[in-house]
Design an enzyme around this catalytic site. Structure first.
Site, short mmCIF file in Angstrom:
data_model
loop_
_atom_site.label_atom_id
_atom_site.label_comp_id
_atom_site.label_asym_id
_atom_site.label_seq_id
_atom_site.Cartn_x
_atom_site.Cartn_y
_atom_site.Cartn_z
N LYS A 78 0.86 -1.19 0.00
CA LYS A 78 0.00 0.00 0.00
C LYS A 78 0.88 1.23 0.00
CE LYS A 78 -3.98 1.96 2.54
NZ LYS A 78 -4.83 1.84 3.74
N SER A 159 -9.88 2.16 2.75
CA SER A 159 -8.94 2.85 1.90
C SER A 159 -7.97 1.94 1.14
CB SER A 159 -8.13 3.84 2.75
OG SER A 159 -7.28 3.14 3.63
N SER A 183 -10.26 -0.04 6.93
CA SER A 183 -9.59 0.09 5.63
C SER A 183 -8.94 -1.17 5.08
CB SER A 183 -8.53 1.19 5.69
OG SER A 183 -9.14 2.46 5.60
#
Lengths: 492, 95, 483
Positions: A78, A159, A183
């Site tokens: 990420k 997210s 997330s």
């Protein structure tokens, strides 16, 4: 069987047996990324050459008999984890030129284990969002499609939407995510993956771009619970560079997978049966309860009375911390600068141009709830209710070993939906936020498809530092669910 | 509690985010929607409840007093949008 | 007599409170492993934590905590076993994170007391409100470049103790005495070097004025005053300004001001005004700081003797006056020097010699107590020669000067120059006889009642003996021969 269908455990076995090489595996994934990423936008930055170098090193390591379960495994990181020498943006324009001269602890641990990094996965800007549409680098497309409407683009959740889409579409074997209010869990549910938010303090936050410090936790997202366990084994552990990192032994989480649930007491919180929740979700939850009961678990009705205030608390606490954490993006030491007539003008122009609308909203709300005259009414009040939410869990865990809930109130929704006002979007996190506020571990595991053919997840919440029980219960659901559906868009 | 335009501007200034007039109006309604949502906390009785500020419940660990970092000026300055020799540079501040 | 300023409408009382920022002596910074040493090339003592890079986290330095506790103990203050760090949010170019990590609601040290002494010997107690730990900011420089300000973060993140006093101070003199006293205490403790020129100690001065008997009026804060003298001047200048405002029908507004030493006045810092909503909240990257009582007790047991206690002990142990003891304990090195000389000797004699000839020689030669004009051992040996009557006090002064000049030991000088005191009563009697014979007219005057001439005869005898006569024996012999 396609090379892309291998799980980490399977790929690792083939690598060890020299049936495939890390370079072959990585090359296949690099090619898949090149083919599919332009459409999915799951990566902000791809690093194929670096991946190949790492794969070569992995092969050397395997040859030398020095491999771990992750050596040669191609993953997505990420783009919230700082990676030395590789641009790290947090999906924000304000960090567009930022090349960290240091590596986050978690990504360093994965590197040390021999994992291969394919690139930096897209996300909501500064991890603020539940749909990946707030990214400064464009939205991510969910590789899953509604059976009846193959053209409609769906969101992958957020997210960690880029991580989720990449793993689901087989352009990464697994990925790292971070979870502040859901997330990891919500995008995992939206894309048919397993993902765990460990106990707060289990994984180091050092080098992870901060959103809300008291909530942020790194965790793995993968095809199944076993892969998550393998990744978490490498990611977790005490780090002296993070004052909130727990000084605890990290167990081998894979050992918990086959424990079974016989004799475990599983709590079903009455308050999670929110009015208006999609009946499909409630039906899946009931199915999950049945699966666990069948495997010998005892189902216990519990009450988490303050759960319903979780979202309200979260949308005070997280923006408050974010407003302060994001003050460092001022165009002075790193990132993008927009010139101004004086220092203040430079700050204001830099931040106006560098932050997207959702980030600005949260900074504004956070600034407001901490400001003079409003602190007690908003922030302090939220902290007290947060304590009540923690107490709810503590009390519940006096009688149960784990809690089962749905992960999200709906399946993946269409790009452009739920945009009427920020609160509608925030409601996505309603089931995931309480565990974040309490700091307890929680995992989403794929449990079925809805009528439209989209994946749905169930959430298993455990006691502080008892990820093992979370894994055991999640694996039991995984076995019972036998989830094997695949998204239409994927590397084959 | 409802935000007016002047408060939105004051908050934006505190947060050092430049906003134009149309943005002020949009932000006003969005922020008021969020504040309206969190208003429900008003109904929770928190008498005698301590605020919980952290995610972890343990005592602060302290490190030994050794010099283990620094002497990396070039790395510290490498990402700077503007620098003068080994200093960060910003528009001139008049005090 | 209380300090009052006379205005057109009568007398005004000055009310002052100080916030002293004292840089903690430590190897590394409060929350990072970068060096806390003063100076260094620009941005050399900077880690990514200090520069506020994404993902960087603070880890607290144990020694800085200990230093704050030591200082709290030195201020006779309550040590809070539970304290917490908060973020103070504001934007400034030399504040990398956009917030300063400080302690707002729960400081590590609570209320305490400091005793100050004024010129006239009056002692006064000044209350300490609190002491907390916080990070220093970096340094912005505005004169290095035509159109830019440049920033050095070497100081960013260095530990500071902010010591806040109660508004108990009532005059410039008290403000100066208080600041000096705090500096003396931290220097004794080794928790801050107290060096105001390098900025390792600086004060924010809160000043208000009121008519005697009134409640407090609005105060102004004068930021970053960096010498004792300037603090005293700033208090006076600001008090005069406020009196003028009140007396001309105006109202003092609460604000931050700056003291300009070249003009001797304070002026408003309007630039800082709009940034005053600091939005403090608990620092989520740190947990509460919880101390064990045993940790505090251990530091207390190892605390050095503080100036007030030392002063009282010097009075008791060495029989010297309170004032003299105050001079000797002004700093640790002087006190140690005194004590190493006075131990086993006449404390009073030692004190007199130190306050007199020793300090005079130190000032004259530009030396310091760390590099004294004569060593403690030689100085002690000189006092021994006086005490055992080898030399008399007058000769000792000459020997001392010789020691300062040549660095020779006093015994050697005495031997070399034959300065031993004459105690041979025969030789003394002979000298007395000769002086009286040479001054028969004065003897007659003395006998007719002019008693004062006695000293004259003694002086003449000493002179005749080149100053080496034992003063007591000379006295005795003169008295005897004059009948």
């Amino acid at each position: 069987m396609s090379i892309f269908d291998l799980t980490i455990a399977q790929a690792s076995a083939k690598l060890a047996a020299k049936e495939i090489s890390a370079v072959e595996l990585t090359t296949a994934y690099n090619d898949a990324v090149a083919a599919l990423n332009p459409r999915l936008n799951a990566y902000i930055t791809t690093t194929p050459e670096l991946a190949l170098e790492q794969a070569q090193a992995a092969d050397a390591r395997i040859a030398a008999g020095d491999a771990t379960a992750l050596t040669g495994i191609p993953i997505a990181v990420k783009d919230l984890f700082c990676t030395e020498g590789v641009r790290t943006t947090a999906a924000s324009k304000i960090l567009e030129p930022f090349i960290p001269p240091y590596e986050s602890t978690v990504s360093a641990k994965l590197k040390a284990a021999g994992a291969v990094t394919l690139g930096k996965a897209n996300l909501d800007e500064f991890a603020m969002g539940s749909s990946n549409i707030t990214s400064g680098y464009g939205p991510v497309e969910n590789p899953w499609k509604r059976a009846a409407d193959q053209d409609a683009k769906l969101v992958p959740g957020g997210s960690s939407g880029g991580s989720a889409a990449a793993v689901a579409a087989r352009i990464a074997l697994a990925a790292t995510g971070t979870d502040t209010g859901g997330s990891i869990r919500q995008p995992a549910a939206f894309t048919g993956l397993a993902g765990i938010k460990p106990t707060y303090g289990r994984c180091s936050r050092f080098g992870i771009v901060a959103f809300a410090s008291s909530l942020d936790q790194a965790g793995p997202m993968a095809r199944n619970t076993e892969d998550c366990a393998l990744l978490l084994n490498a990611m977790a552990g005490f780090d002296e560079k993070d004052s909130t990192s727990a000084q605890r032994e990290v167990p081998d989480f894979t050992k918990a997978l086959n424990r079974g649930v016989k004799g475990l007491r599983i709590g079903i919180p009455a308050e999670y049966r929110l009015e208006g929740t999609n009946p499909e979700i409630l039906a899946l939850w009931d199915k999950g309860i049945e699966w666990l009961k069948t495997q010998g678990a005892e189902i216990v009705e519990i009450s988490l009375p303050h759960t319903k205030y979780g979202l309200a608390v979260y949308y005070i606490v997280a923006p408050a911390e974010a407003s302060s954490n994001l003050a460092r993006y001022d165009g002075v030491r790193f990132g993008k600068r927009v010139d101004g007539v004086d220092l203040i003008d430079m700050y204001e122009r830099t931040r106006a141009a560098g932050f997207g609308p959702e980030v600005k909203r949260r900074i504004m709300i956070g600034t407001y709830v901490l400001s003079h005259g409003y602190y007690d009414a908003y922030y302090l009040k939220a902290q007290k209710v947060r304590n009540l939410i923690l107490r709810d869990f503590t009390t519940a865990f006096e009688t149960v070993d784990a809690i089962l809930t749905p992960t999200a109130p709906s399946a993946a929704f269409g790009l452009g939906e739920k945009m009427d006002d920020p609160v509608t979007m925030y409601l996505n996190d309603v089931f995931t936020v309480p565990a974040s506020l309490a700091g307890v571990p929680a995992m989403s595991v794929p449990a079925g498809l809805n009528a439209e053919g989209l994946p749905l997840g169930l959430q298993v919440i455990g006691k502080h530092f008892d990820e093992e029980t979370v894994f055991a219960v999640s694996a039991a659901i995984e076995n019972a669910a036998g989830f094997s559906a695949l998204p239409e868009l994927r590397a084959k | 509690m409802s935000l007016d335009a002047a408060t939105v501007r004051r908050i934006a200034r505190l947060a050092r985010i430049r906003v134009d007039d149309t943005e002020v109006e949009t932000l006003k309604s969005e922020l008021n929607a969020i504040l309206g949502y969190v208003e429900q906390l008003g109904e929770v009785n928190v008498d005698g409840i301590e605020p919980l500020s952290g995610g972890a419940q343990m005592a602060l660990r302290q490190r030994e007093d050794y010099v283990t970092d620094g002497e990396i000026a070039e790395k510290v300055l490498a990402n700077a949008p503007d620098r003068e020799q080994n200093f960060f540079a910003v528009p001139k501040v008049v005090e | 007599m209380a300090y009052m300023l006379e205005g057109r409408t009568g007398a005004w009382e000055v009310v002052v409170g100080l916030e002293i920022h004292a840089q903690v002596i430590s190897e590394s910074k409060l929350f990072s492993g970068a060096s806390a040493t003063y100076g260094g090339a620009p941005n050399a003592h900077v880690s990514f934590v200090d520069a506020g890079f994404p993902g960087m986290l603070p880890v607290i330095n144990k020694e800085c905590v200990a230093q704050a506790v030591r200082t709290g103990l030195g201020l006779k203050a309550k040590i809070n076993l539970f304290s917490r760090f908060d973020r103070k949010n504001y934007f400034y170019a030399d504040l990398p994170n956009g917030y300063q990590i400080s302690q707002f609601e729960h400081p590590i040290v609570g209320t305490g007391i400091v005793e100050i002494e004024l010129q006239d010997g009056t002692l006064k107690q000044i209350g300490i409100t609190r002491l907390h730990l916080e990070q220093d900011a970096g340094k912005s420089m505005h004169d290095q470049h035509a159109s830019k300000s440049v920033i050095d973060l070497n100081r960013a993140g260095v530990a500071l103790m902010e010591i806040v006093s109660e508004p108990d101070i009532r005059s410039p003199e008290e403000a100066g005495a208080y600041l000096r006293k705090i500096r003396q205490i931290v220097r004794y403790l080794g928790t801050c070097d107290g060096n105001m020129e390098e900025g390792s100690m600086r004060a924010d001065v809160n000043v208000s004025v009121r008519k005697p008997g009134e409640e407090f009026r609005t105060r102004c804060e004068i930021k970053n005053v960096n010498s004792v003298r300037f603090v005293m001047h700033a208090v006076e200048a600001e008090a005069m300004r406020q009196i003028e405002v009140w007396e001309s029908g105006g109202e003092v507004v609460q604000e931050t001001r700056l003291y300009d030493p070249s003009k001797g006045e304070t002026r408003s810092m309007r630039s800082k005004e709009d940034a005053h909503d600091y939005r403090y909240f608990p620092e989520p990257d740190l947990l509460p700081l919880v101390l064990e009582q045993s940790f505090v007790d251990d530091l207390a047991a190892k605390l050095p003797e503080l100036p007030d206690e030392k002063r009282r002990r010097f009075c008791d142990d060495y029989g010297i006056p309170f004032y003299d003891a105050g001079v000797l304990v002004a700093d640790q090195a002087t006190a140690d020097f005194y004590e190493s000389v006075a131990k086993g000797r006449d404390g009073k004699l030692t004190a007199n010699w130190m306050s007199g000839d020793f300090f005079a020689a130190m000032n004259r030669t530009g030396k310091s107590i760390e590099n004294p004009p004569v060593s403690a051992a030689d100085f002690g040996a000189l006092l021994d020669l006086i005490t055992d009557k080898t030399i008399n006090g007058r000769i000792a002064k000459d020997v001392f000067e010789e020691m300062v000049e040549t660095g020779k030991a006093p015994g050697a000088i005495v031997e070399e120059k034959g300065l031993r005191q004459v105690t041979d009563t025969g030789a003394i009697d002979a000298a007395v006889t000769k002086v009286l014979a040479d001054n028969q007219d004065k003897v007659a005057e003395y006998k007719s009642g002019k008693d004062k001439l006695f000293g004259f005869f003694v002086g003449q005898v000493m002179k005749a003996m080149q100053g080496k006569g034992n003063p007591a024996l000379v006295n005795e012999a003169v008295k005897k021969q004059l009948g």
